[in-house]
Design a protein around this motif. Structure first.
Motif, PDB file in Angstrom:
ATOM      1  N   LYS A   1       0.830  -1.209   0.000  1.00 57.69           N
ATOM      2  CA  LYS A   1       0.000   0.000   0.000  1.00 57.69           C
ATOM      3  C   LYS A   1       0.860   1.253   0.000  1.00 57.69           C
ATOM      4  CE  LYS A   1      -4.186  -1.861   2.143  1.00 57.69           C
ATOM      5  NZ  LYS A   1      -5.110  -1.820   3.316  1.00 57.69           N
ATOM      6  N   ALA A   2       1.967   1.224   0.747  1.00 51.91           N
ATOM      7  CA  ALA A   2       2.857   2.387   0.798  1.00 51.91           C
ATOM      8  C   ALA A   2       3.455   2.680  -0.570  1.00 51.91           C
ATOM      9  CB  ALA A   2       3.970   2.151   1.824  1.00 51.91           C
ATOM     10  N   ALA A   3       3.600   1.634  -1.375  1.00 56.10           N
ATOM     11  CA  ALA A   3       4.160   1.795  -2.722  1.00 56.10           C
ATOM     12  C   ALA A   3       3.092   2.182  -3.737  1.00 56.10           C
ATOM     13  CB  ALA A   3       4.853   0.498  -3.148  1.00 56.10           C
ATOM     14  N   GLY A   4       1.852   2.323  -3.268  1.00 59.52           N
ATOM     15  CA  GLY A   4       0.771   2.701  -4.185  1.00 59.52           C
ATOM     16  C   GLY A   4       0.149   1.524  -4.904  1.00 59.52           C
ATOM     17  N   GLY A   5       0.449   0.306  -4.446  1.00 60.71           N
ATOM     18  CA  GLY A   5      -0.099  -0.908  -5.062  1.00 60.71           C
ATOM     19  C   GLY A   5       1.010  -1.819  -5.546  1.00 60.71           C
ATOM     20  N   LEU A   6       0.629  -2.967  -6.056  1.00 58.66           N
ATOM     21  CA  LEU A   6       1.597  -3.937  -6.585  1.00 58.66           C
ATOM     22  C   LEU A   6       1.832  -3.645  -8.064  1.00 58.66           C
ATOM     23  CD1 LEU A   6       3.326  -6.421  -6.209  1.00 58.66           C
ATOM     24  CD2 LEU A   6       1.313  -7.840  -6.605  1.00 58.66           C
ATOM     25  N   GLU A   7       3.048  -3.323  -8.394  1.00 56.18           N
ATOM     26  CA  GLU A   7       3.367  -2.942  -9.773  1.00 56.18           C
ATOM     27  C   GLU A   7       3.581  -4.181 -10.635  1.00 56.18           C
ATOM     28  OE1 GLU A   7       6.194   0.159 -10.118  1.00 56.18           O
ATOM     29  OE2 GLU A   7       6.578  -0.203 -12.246  1.00 56.18           O
ATOM     30  N   VAL A   8       2.794  -4.268 -11.691  1.00 51.20           N
ATOM     31  CA  VAL A   8       2.898  -5.381 -12.641  1.00 51.20           C
ATOM     32  C   VAL A   8       2.905  -4.794 -14.049  1.00 51.20           C
ATOM     33  CG1 VAL A   8       1.906  -7.561 -13.445  1.00 51.20           C
ATOM     34  CG2 VAL A   8       1.535  -6.817 -11.075  1.00 51.20           C
ATOM     35  N   GLY A   9       3.992  -4.977 -14.778  1.00 55.95           N
ATOM     36  CA  GLY A   9       4.071  -4.459 -16.136  1.00 55.95           C
ATOM     37  C   GLY A   9       3.919  -2.954 -16.224  1.00 55.95           C
ATOM     38  N   GLY A  10       4.436  -2.246 -15.230  1.00 57.16           N
ATOM     39  CA  GLY A  10       4.383  -0.795 -15.265  1.00 57.16           C
ATOM     40  C   GLY A  10       3.101  -0.187 -14.721  1.00 57.16           C
ATOM     41  N   LYS A  11       2.141  -1.021 -14.299  1.00 58.54           N
ATOM     42  CA  LYS A  11       0.883  -0.519 -13.726  1.00 58.54           C
ATOM     43  C   LYS A  11       0.762  -0.997 -12.287  1.00 58.54           C
ATOM     44  CE  LYS A  11      -1.088  -1.224 -18.283  1.00 58.54           C
ATOM     45  NZ  LYS A  11      -1.914  -2.118 -19.108  1.00 58.54           N
ATOM     46  N   LYS A  12       0.127  -0.198 -11.474  1.00 60.00           N
ATOM     47  CA  LYS A  12      -0.033  -0.548 -10.067  1.00 60.00           C
ATOM     48  C   LYS A  12      -1.459  -0.986  -9.766  1.00 60.00           C
ATOM     49  CE  LYS A  12       3.821   2.086  -8.238  1.00 60.00           C
ATOM     50  NZ  LYS A  12       4.310   3.055  -7.250  1.00 60.00           N
ATOM     51  N   TYR A  13      -1.559  -2.111  -9.079  1.00 59.74           N
ATOM     52  CA  TYR A  13      -2.863  -2.706  -8.764  1.00 59.74           C
ATOM     53  C   TYR A  13      -3.066  -2.730  -7.241  1.00 59.74           C
ATOM     54  CZ  TYR A  13      -2.607  -4.493 -13.541  1.00 59.74           C
ATOM     55  OH  TYR A  13      -2.497  -4.598 -14.899  1.00 59.74           O
TER      56      TYR A  13
END
Length: 390
Positions: free
Chosen positions: A60-72
């Motif tokens: 959450k601190a990172a703004g989500g889990l980054e996968v392929g340049g997008k954050k989820y």
């Protein structure tokens, strides 16, 4: 509004709907946690939940889990298996069919991990058990992995350690015959010991059943057997009872345990009776450095006590799942395809650098990693004694 304006607005709306960035914001990655929050070993469940919540904080601190340049965004679905096999099966079924989790971490104990792993594999959902060392958890199950070493490795490690450390040739074993983990490890230890010292060198192989609390009958036979050492592959709630009753009956020789002794509750319940004893495990908190020390310090500051091996393995398992998801390069939104991608990515992980050591997964979903021998100090701390690698 003019007709041309309506068309422009409509096209913009359609563009927004089909835009990958919009979908990325809407897609939610769910990770299931199957843990014994109640039942016989709630401390195991607590360590699992705490480590998972720490991991989620970082995501959450990172703004989500980054996968392929997008954050989820990520959500944890935490289910209590009550330390029961049937409850662990129900928890996995629910999380897979109703919650649609992408992957599952847990169960921890083999008694729950073996049957729950069957559910995960049948539904083709990746599952990683941080703590289950029984081979049946992953055997012939391509969707099931583990974050720890196996009992066919741990049994010989302990047999060799006792032989070299003490020079003994006669051993006794006391284990729960109704639980997969202690039963399996007891048998692997016996095989390894008798391979070194010959048939019959395990002079007492005594068992009991889950929930038993009086071990005096078995311990009396063990004392009379002439055994020089007692191996007890039991969970923390039983270790204290067995060790204290053994001492009360006059046993004054070494008692050695396995990775199930790693909980902070072991010493809390056992007290000075456990000081000076050895057990095999996955990491040692005392003397830890680098990322391992950072995890221990953060956990202790947040929850007020040193994390046990369950918490450390859960942390590593979640980071392994995270790496696998990120290796997929994208989240399609098709849960079957995404689960398959995560499974394949898990199987390809090499040289994962965890806080419990480096590990590379075999085709069977098992990591190749080292074991640690820990000595319980006179202060009740778990001190690193030596490392044993495959």
């Amino acid at each position: 509004m003019k007709k041309s304006s309506i068309i422009v607005v409509t096209l913009l709306a359609v563009a927004l709907i089909v835009s990958p960035s919009v979908w990325a914001k809407q897609k939610l990655i769910k990770i299931g946690i199957n843990a014994p929050l109640t039942g016989d070993i709630p401390k195991v469940g607590e360590g699992t939940k705490y480590a998972a919540q720490m991991w989620l904080e970082d995501i959450k601190a990172a703004g989500g889990l980054e996968v392929g340049g997008k954050k989820y965004p990520v959500e944890l679905v935490i289910e209590d298996n009550e330390s029961k096999a049937e409850s662990a099966v129900k928890a996995n079924t629910k999380m897979i069919t109703e919650d649609e989790v992408l992957a599952i971490v847990g169960p921890q104990a083999s008694k729950q991990a073996v049957p729950a792993g069957d559910v995960a594999n049948n539904y083709k959902t990746p599952m990683i058990s941080p703590w289950s060392t029984n081979p049946d958890t992953t055997k012939n199950r391509p969707y099931v992995f583990r974050g720890c070493f196996l009992d066919p490795f741990q049994g010989p490690v302990l047999a060799n350690f006792i032989t070299k450390e003490f020079g003994f040739s006669k051993a006794a074993v006391l284990y729960d015959v109704a639980s997969d983990y202690p039963k399996g490890l007891a048998e692997f230890f016996k095989q390894a010991w008798e391979k070194i010292h010959g048939p019959g060198s395990v002079v007492a192989f005594e068992s009991f059943t889950t929930k038993d609390a009086d071990f005096s009958s078995q311990l009396t036979k063990i004392i009379r057997s002439g055994a020089q050492v007692l191996f007890v592959p039991q969970y923390y709630n039983e270790v204290a009872l067995i060790v204290q009753q053994a001492h009360e009956l006059g046993w004054n020789k070494p008692i050695v345990g396995s990775d199930s002794w790693g909980s902070a509750e072991t010493v809390k319940l056992c007290g000075k009776d456990c000081y000076g004893l050895f057990f095999s495990t996955h990491y040692a908190a005392a003397g830890a450095t680098g990322a391992t020390k950072a995890f221990i310090d953060r956990y202790k500051k947040k929850y007020g006590y040193v994390p046990d091996d369950v918490a450390a393995l859960t942390w590593d398992s979640l980071r392994i799942v995270q790496q696998a998801i990120q290796s997929c390069g994208k989240i399609t939104g098709n849960i079957e395809k995404d689960r398959l991608c995560v499974r394949d990515a898990l199987a390809k992980i090499k040289e994962f650098d965890g806080i419990t050591g480096k590990m590379t997964f075999t085709e069977d979903g098992d990591p190749i990693k080292c074991a640690v021998i820990v000595k319980i100090s006179d202060k009740g701390e778990y001190e690193f004694y030596k490392s044993v690698c495959p």
